[in-house]
Design a protein around this motif. Structure first.
Motif, PDB file in Angstrom:
ATOM      1  N   ARG A   1      35.379  38.440  25.233  1.00  0.00           N
ATOM      2  CA  ARG A   1      35.006  38.142  26.619  1.00  0.00           C
ATOM      3  C   ARG A   1      36.237  37.906  27.463  1.00  0.00           C
ATOM      4  O   ARG A   1      36.309  38.346  28.617  1.00  0.00           O
ATOM      5  CB  ARG A   1      34.072  36.930  26.669  1.00  0.00           C
ATOM      6  N   ARG A   2      37.210  37.175  26.905  1.00  0.00           N
ATOM      7  CA  ARG A   2      38.440  36.906  27.636  1.00  0.00           C
ATOM      8  C   ARG A   2      39.180  38.204  27.957  1.00  0.00           C
ATOM      9  O   ARG A   2      39.651  38.414  29.073  1.00  0.00           O
ATOM     10  CB  ARG A   2      39.322  35.970  26.802  1.00  0.00           C
ATOM     11  N   ALA A   3      39.264  39.112  26.969  1.00  0.00           N
ATOM     12  CA  ALA A   3      39.939  40.389  27.197  1.00  0.00           C
ATOM     13  C   ALA A   3      39.203  41.207  28.257  1.00  0.00           C
ATOM     14  O   ALA A   3      39.829  41.832  29.124  1.00  0.00           O
ATOM     15  CB  ALA A   3      40.036  41.166  25.890  1.00  0.00           C
ATOM     16  N   LEU A   4      37.860  41.200  28.206  1.00  0.00           N
ATOM     17  CA  LEU A   4      37.078  41.933  29.189  1.00  0.00           C
ATOM     18  C   LEU A   4      37.296  41.355  30.588  1.00  0.00           C
ATOM     19  O   LEU A   4      37.481  42.100  31.562  1.00  0.00           O
ATOM     20  CB  LEU A   4      35.591  41.876  28.819  1.00  0.00           C
ATOM     21  N   LEU A   5      37.292  40.034  30.698  1.00  0.00           N
ATOM     22  CA  LEU A   5      37.483  39.408  32.002  1.00  0.00           C
ATOM     23  C   LEU A   5      38.867  39.724  32.557  1.00  0.00           C
ATOM     24  O   LEU A   5      39.027  39.950  33.759  1.00  0.00           O
ATOM     25  CB  LEU A   5      37.288  37.888  31.892  1.00  0.00           C
ATOM     26  N   THR A   6      39.862  39.775  31.697  1.00  0.00           N
ATOM     27  CA  THR A   6      41.204  40.140  32.142  1.00  0.00           C
ATOM     28  C   THR A   6      41.221  41.557  32.692  1.00  0.00           C
ATOM     29  O   THR A   6      41.798  41.828  33.759  1.00  0.00           O
ATOM     30  CB  THR A   6      42.211  40.009  30.981  1.00  0.00           C
ATOM     31  N   ARG A   7      40.570  42.496  31.985  1.00  0.00           N
ATOM     32  CA  ARG A   7      40.519  43.878  32.473  1.00  0.00           C
ATOM     33  C   ARG A   7      39.777  43.962  33.807  1.00  0.00           C
ATOM     34  O   ARG A   7      40.159  44.730  34.693  1.00  0.00           O
ATOM     35  CB  ARG A   7      39.845  44.770  31.432  1.00  0.00           C
ATOM     36  N   ILE A   8      38.725  43.172  33.939  1.00  0.00           N
ATOM     37  CA  ILE A   8      37.941  43.193  35.175  1.00  0.00           C
ATOM     38  C   ILE A   8      38.757  42.675  36.348  1.00  0.00           C
ATOM     39  O   ILE A   8      38.736  43.259  37.443  1.00  0.00           O
ATOM     40  CB  ILE A   8      36.639  42.384  34.994  1.00  0.00           C
ATOM     41  N   THR A   9      39.494  41.588  36.149  1.00  0.00           N
ATOM     42  CA  THR A   9      40.293  41.043  37.258  1.00  0.00           C
ATOM     43  C   THR A   9      41.412  42.002  37.650  1.00  0.00           C
ATOM     44  O   THR A   9      41.749  42.118  38.834  1.00  0.00           O
ATOM     45  CB  THR A   9      40.861  39.661  36.904  1.00  0.00           C
ATOM     46  N   VAL A  10      41.978  42.709  36.691  1.00  0.00           N
ATOM     47  CA  VAL A  10      42.978  43.733  37.016  1.00  0.00           C
ATOM     48  C   VAL A  10      42.331  44.864  37.810  1.00  0.00           C
ATOM     49  O   VAL A  10      42.894  45.358  38.809  1.00  0.00           O
ATOM     50  CB  VAL A  10      43.637  44.268  35.732  1.00  0.00           C
ATOM     51  N   PHE A  11      41.129  45.277  37.405  1.00  0.00           N
ATOM     52  CA  PHE A  11      40.393  46.320  38.119  1.00  0.00           C
ATOM     53  C   PHE A  11      40.127  45.888  39.560  1.00  0.00           C
ATOM     54  O   PHE A  11      40.307  46.676  40.506  1.00  0.00           O
ATOM     55  CB  PHE A  11      39.078  46.609  37.395  1.00  0.00           C
ATOM     56  N   ILE A  12      39.704  44.658  39.734  1.00  0.00           N
ATOM     57  CA  ILE A  12      39.439  44.148  41.084  1.00  0.00           C
ATOM     58  C   ILE A  12      40.705  44.222  41.928  1.00  0.00           C
ATOM     59  O   ILE A  12      40.677  44.655  43.088  1.00  0.00           O
ATOM     60  CB  ILE A  12      38.901  42.698  41.014  1.00  0.00           C
ATOM     61  N   GLU A  13      41.823  43.804  41.356  1.00  0.00           N
ATOM     62  CA  GLU A  13      43.089  43.812  42.095  1.00  0.00           C
ATOM     63  C   GLU A  13      43.449  45.229  42.538  1.00  0.00           C
ATOM     64  O   GLU A  13      43.974  45.430  43.639  1.00  0.00           O
ATOM     65  CB  GLU A  13      44.195  43.232  41.212  1.00  0.00           C
ATOM     66  N   GLN A  14      43.154  46.199  41.698  1.00  0.00           N
ATOM     67  CA  GLN A  14      43.504  47.587  42.002  1.00  0.00           C
ATOM     68  C   GLN A  14      42.582  48.218  43.037  1.00  0.00           C
ATOM     69  O   GLN A  14      42.928  49.253  43.604  1.00  0.00           O
ATOM     70  CB  GLN A  14      43.479  48.418  40.716  1.00  0.00           C
ATOM     71  N   HIS A  15      41.417  47.637  43.276  1.00  0.00           N
ATOM     72  CA  HIS A  15      40.433  48.253  44.176  1.00  0.00           C
ATOM     73  C   HIS A  15      40.056  47.345  45.349  1.00  0.00           C
ATOM     74  O   HIS A  15      39.032  47.565  46.002  1.00  0.00           O
ATOM     75  CB  HIS A  15      39.156  48.620  43.386  1.00  0.00           C
ATOM     76  N   LEU A  16      40.895  46.355  45.659  1.00  0.00           N
ATOM     77  CA  LEU A  16      40.567  45.421  46.735  1.00  0.00           C
ATOM     78  C   LEU A  16      40.376  46.110  48.078  1.00  0.00           C
ATOM     79  O   LEU A  16      39.599  45.641  48.918  1.00  0.00           O
ATOM     80  CB  LEU A  16      41.677  44.359  46.861  1.00  0.00           C
ATOM     81  N   GLY A  17      41.075  47.203  48.319  1.00  0.00           N
ATOM     82  CA  GLY A  17      40.981  47.873  49.611  1.00  0.00           C
ATOM     83  C   GLY A  17      39.726  48.694  49.805  1.00  0.00           C
ATOM     84  O   GLY A  17      39.497  49.209  50.909  1.00  0.00           O
ATOM     85  N   GLU A  18      38.907  48.807  48.771  1.00  0.00           N
ATOM     86  CA  GLU A  18      37.687  49.610  48.887  1.00  0.00           C
ATOM     87  C   GLU A  18      36.538  48.724  49.378  1.00  0.00           C
ATOM     88  O   GLU A  18      36.153  47.763  48.708  1.00  0.00           O
ATOM     89  CB  GLU A  18      37.343  50.228  47.534  1.00  0.00           C
ATOM     90  N   PRO A  19      35.979  49.025  50.545  1.00  0.00           N
ATOM     91  CA  PRO A  19      34.936  48.168  51.120  1.00  0.00           C
ATOM     92  C   PRO A  19      33.720  47.985  50.226  1.00  0.00           C
ATOM     93  O   PRO A  19      33.047  46.951  50.288  1.00  0.00           O
ATOM     94  CB  PRO A  19      34.561  48.884  52.419  1.00  0.00           C
ATOM     95  N   ASP A  20      33.414  48.991  49.388  1.00  0.00           N
ATOM     96  CA  ASP A  20      32.212  48.882  48.555  1.00  0.00           C
ATOM     97  C   ASP A  20      32.479  48.183  47.227  1.00  0.00           C
ATOM     98  O   ASP A  20      31.605  48.153  46.349  1.00  0.00           O
ATOM     99  CB  ASP A  20      31.603  50.264  48.307  1.00  0.00           C
ATOM    100  N   LEU A  21      33.654  47.606  47.053  1.00  0.00           N
ATOM    101  CA  LEU A  21      33.932  46.860  45.832  1.00  0.00           C
ATOM    102  C   LEU A  21      32.982  45.667  45.757  1.00  0.00           C
ATOM    103  O   LEU A  21      32.919  44.846  46.668  1.00  0.00           O
ATOM    104  CB  LEU A  21      35.377  46.361  45.830  1.00  0.00           C
ATOM    105  N   GLY A  22      32.228  45.592  44.678  1.00  0.00           N
ATOM    106  CA  GLY A  22      31.266  44.514  44.503  1.00  0.00           C
ATOM    107  C   GLY A  22      30.770  44.467  43.077  1.00  0.00           C
ATOM    108  O   GLY A  22      31.185  45.273  42.230  1.00  0.00           O
ATOM    109  N   PRO A  23      29.877  43.550  42.770  1.00  0.00           N
ATOM    110  CA  PRO A  23      29.411  43.377  41.390  1.00  0.00           C
ATOM    111  C   PRO A  23      28.867  44.646  40.754  1.00  0.00           C
ATOM    112  O   PRO A  23      29.171  44.937  39.589  1.00  0.00           O
ATOM    113  CB  PRO A  23      28.331  42.306  41.525  1.00  0.00           C
TER     114      PRO A  23
END
Length: 347
Positions: free
Chosen positions: A229-251
């Protein structure tokens, strides 16, 4: 003289102090006062033989960077000293010469030149120097590293070698900083802020690597599922950082990209005491905050900066920015010193 060091923490740009001009009997008492004023309240014990110490510090944005050279002694962050403190920091010690043993959270990190480790001023620690040494110390507000409280003890007093991975990037930057510290005297402007931001970004990457690499935890008692779970959450937060500029970024988008259900994604973030949406909003606001104080973007309209980081509604952006920082984006940008008083309130 020791009292002047409070200015470094509170806003002065640089300061240098030495024990060389004092009598042998006065030196360690003066040193004890200096390090308590420069960092946090500490108990200091002298080593054998005459003491000598020199300390030079500069402030870069929200970072305090201090180079220390001294003879043998030890410092202890005791529960009593912690109770006397009002602010919370992480510190990073990069060994430049000699050796040090950092102890915290049941671990000992022996540091040789080129090694570094992170430690937390809200819990007891000890730094022991058996001989003459030189060390670079970074001190930064705990909130900047964005570590969930339950994970802090997994990264403290863990030796990081400066030869591989993110550790090599951090070590190289800090070694260069240590070698040119005098050049940053008077570097209180936007350039210093940008350098501090770059350092913090590298430290955030380093911490993410440490948390993912820790696997079953520092004591080896976490189940493998929790590690996954920790590894998955780390990958998810990196993904979020890489796509912050996309308006449709969401759950929904994030969950689909990682082949998990939206419900499970929310569960991961709830376990960290936050929501997916609040994390995205906070990271977008932090990037907008940096761009607004960047002199290279002084001519870029506020709306363009907001749009770059995924805020499509200018009025909404202004409201959430004011709620987070206590001022509108334009007020923040026009402030004479954007590093003073602007603290993320939590969104």
């Amino acid at each position: 003289m020791a009292r002047a060091y409070t200015l470094l923490v509170g806003g002065a740009v640089s300061l240098t102090l030495r024990t060389a001009g004092l009598s042998a009997a006065e030196r360690f008492d003066f040193w004890r006062s200096v390090i308590c004023d420069a960092f946090v309240p500490l108990r200091a014990d002298p080593g054998a033989g005459p003491f000598e110490g020199e300390l030079h510090g500069v402030r870069l944005g929200e970072l305090q960077v201090t180079e220390i050279a001294a003879t043998a002694h030890a410092v202890h962050r005791t529960p009593r000293a912690i109770a006397a403190s009002t602010e919370d920091y992480f510190k990073l010690g990069l060994q430049l010469r000699g050796c040090c043993v950092l102890s915290q959270d049941g671990r000992e990190a022996p540091l040789a030149p080129g090694d570094f480790a992170v430690y937390d001023t809200t819990r007891p620690y000890t730094l022991a120097f058996d001989d003459s040494y030189r060390q670079l110390v970074l001190m930064l507000p705990r909130r900047l590293l964005r570590i969930p409280p339950r994970d802090v003890a997994r990264i403290t007093a863990v030796r990081v070698r400066g030869q591989h991975g993110t550790g090599a990037l951090v070590s190289a930057l800090l070694l260069r900083l240590a070698g040119h510290l005098e050049e940053y005297e008077g570097y209180e402007g936007p350039g210093g802020v940008r350098l501090a931001d770059n350092i913090v970004d590298l430290l955030v990457m380093l911490v993410a690597d440490q948390l993912e690499g820790a696997g079953s935890g520092a004591a080896g008692d976490r189940p493998r599922l929790a590690s996954g779970r920790r590894a998955l959450l780390t990958r998810i937060t990196v993904f979020i950082e890489q796509h912050l500029g996309e308006p449709d970024l969401g759950p929904d988008m994030i969950a689909a990209a990682h082949f998990v259900s939206t419900r499970y994604l929310h569960k991961l973030f709830r376990a960290e005491g936050r929501t997916v949406s609040s994390w995205i909003r906070t990271r977008r606001l932090e990037h907008c905050r940096r761009d607004l104080r960047d002199p290279l973007q002084a001519g870029r309209p506020v709306g363009v900066i907001a749009s770059r980081w995924g805020f499509v509604d200018a009025a909404h952006f202004s409201r959430v920015f004011r709620a987070a920082y206590g001022a509108s984006p334009r007020e923040f940008r026009s402030a004479g010193d954007p590093d003073v008083g602007w603290t993320l309130r939590g969104v």
